[in-house]
Write an enzyme that holds these catalytic residues in place. Sequence first.
Site, mmCIF file in Angstrom:
data_model
loop_
_atom_site.group_PDB
_atom_site.id
_atom_site.type_symbol
_atom_site.label_atom_id
_atom_site.label_comp_id
_atom_site.label_asym_id
_atom_site.label_seq_id
_atom_site.Cartn_x
_atom_site.Cartn_y
_atom_site.Cartn_z
ATOM 1 N N SER A 191 15.462 -10.620 6.176
ATOM 2 C CA SER A 191 15.348 -11.912 5.498
ATOM 3 C C SER A 191 16.721 -12.546 5.310
ATOM 4 O O SER A 191 17.736 -11.854 5.205
ATOM 5 C CB SER A 191 14.727 -11.733 4.114
ATOM 6 O OG SER A 191 13.440 -11.187 4.223
HETATM 7 N N1 SAH Z 1 13.361 -6.063 3.528
HETATM 8 C C1 SAH Z 1 13.428 -5.922 4.949
HETATM 9 C C2 SAH Z 1 12.545 -6.936 5.596
HETATM 10 C C3 SAH Z 1 12.044 -6.450 6.883
HETATM 11 S S1 SAH Z 1 10.775 -7.407 7.590
HETATM 12 C C4 SAH Z 1 14.873 -5.986 5.426
HETATM 13 O O1 SAH Z 1 15.751 -6.308 4.618
HETATM 14 O O2 SAH Z 1 15.131 -5.684 6.574
HETATM 15 C C5 SAH Z 1 9.322 -6.659 6.910
HETATM 16 C C6 SAH Z 1 9.159 -5.188 7.154
HETATM 17 O O3 SAH Z 1 7.871 -4.847 6.619
HETATM 18 C C7 SAH Z 1 9.139 -4.760 8.612
HETATM 19 O O4 SAH Z 1 10.019 -3.708 8.812
HETATM 20 C C8 SAH Z 1 7.693 -4.325 8.842
HETATM 21 O O5 SAH Z 1 7.545 -3.283 9.797
HETATM 22 C C9 SAH Z 1 7.309 -3.873 7.455
HETATM 23 N N2 SAH Z 1 5.851 -3.835 7.225
HETATM 24 C C10 SAH Z 1 4.880 -4.697 7.648
HETATM 25 N N3 SAH Z 1 3.671 -4.303 7.240
HETATM 26 C C11 SAH Z 1 3.865 -3.166 6.520
HETATM 27 C C12 SAH Z 1 2.991 -2.276 5.835
HETATM 28 N N4 SAH Z 1 1.668 -2.453 5.805
HETATM 29 N N5 SAH Z 1 3.536 -1.203 5.224
HETATM 30 C C13 SAH Z 1 4.875 -0.968 5.244
HETATM 31 N N6 SAH Z 1 5.754 -1.782 5.877
HETATM 32 C C14 SAH Z 1 5.253 -2.855 6.509
#
Ligand code: SAH
Length: 228
Positions: A76
């Site tokens: 993000s």
């Molecule tokens: N806070 C993170 C944002 C990553 S984007 C950062 O700073 O990098 C969102 C993340 O959520 C991705 O890695 C994706 O694989 C994960 N995600 C999506 N659905 C999910 C779920 N059901 N359970 C756990 N993680 C999930």
Amino acid sequence: MVTNDRQQVPFQRGASQALQQIREQMVERLQAQGIRHPKVLDTMRTVPRHLFMDEALSSHAYADHALPIGHGQTISQPYIVARMTEALLNHSQPRKVLEIGTGCGYQTAILAHLVEQVYTIERIQKLAQKTHQRLEALSLNNVEYAYGDGHLGWQAYAPYQAIIVTAAPDKIPEMLLGQLLVGGCLIIPVGEQRSVQTLLKVVKTCGGYDKIHLDNVSFVPLCEGTVD
Ligand code: SAH
């Protein structure tokens, strides 16, 4: 909690003057965008965001937009990380926070500097492993990691004073609400892909939940199940 005393932040050592200046500019931009919480600003001034992405992208690390982190996912933009963290800390000073969507671990690292214990769940195994190693190398020792579907939360350590979700479901997952303490808050983007999503603060009350609209946002989807 990892202290914000710069002498004691391990990965701060060796960071160049130029990088500190770039982070300072990012913090000034966050202040201009309305972020006020001193601890949030101080932590974002300290954590080396460029170490959370591939080297090829690190020159863009402090820019005000999301960036790819592999596996079709994104880190993000700094403003959103700051906004979500500030919303959480303005509500209370939680001791235990559950994060859904570890991704590259930048939000995890910010939280680990600000609260006593972070629990984080990622559904893509390769990403989960890589980020676990990255955060350990940065000596963040107050984080517990799980590979799994975050829709289910992490019952073993529940209830949590706060939960933060960094991917967007169509509707708020019931199990997460169930693992929140009364008075605790859930910070979560909700809405379909390619439509306007809403960043919500959901506060658990004795009889139900209060929802507060924080911002319009655009997140990757909260997906069902796991990926090897
Ligand atoms: N806070 C993170 C944002 C990553 S984007 C950062 O700073 O990098 C969102 C993340 O959520 C991705 O890695 C994706 O694989 C994960 N995600 C999506 N659905 C999910 C779920 N059901 N359970 C756990 N993680 C999930």
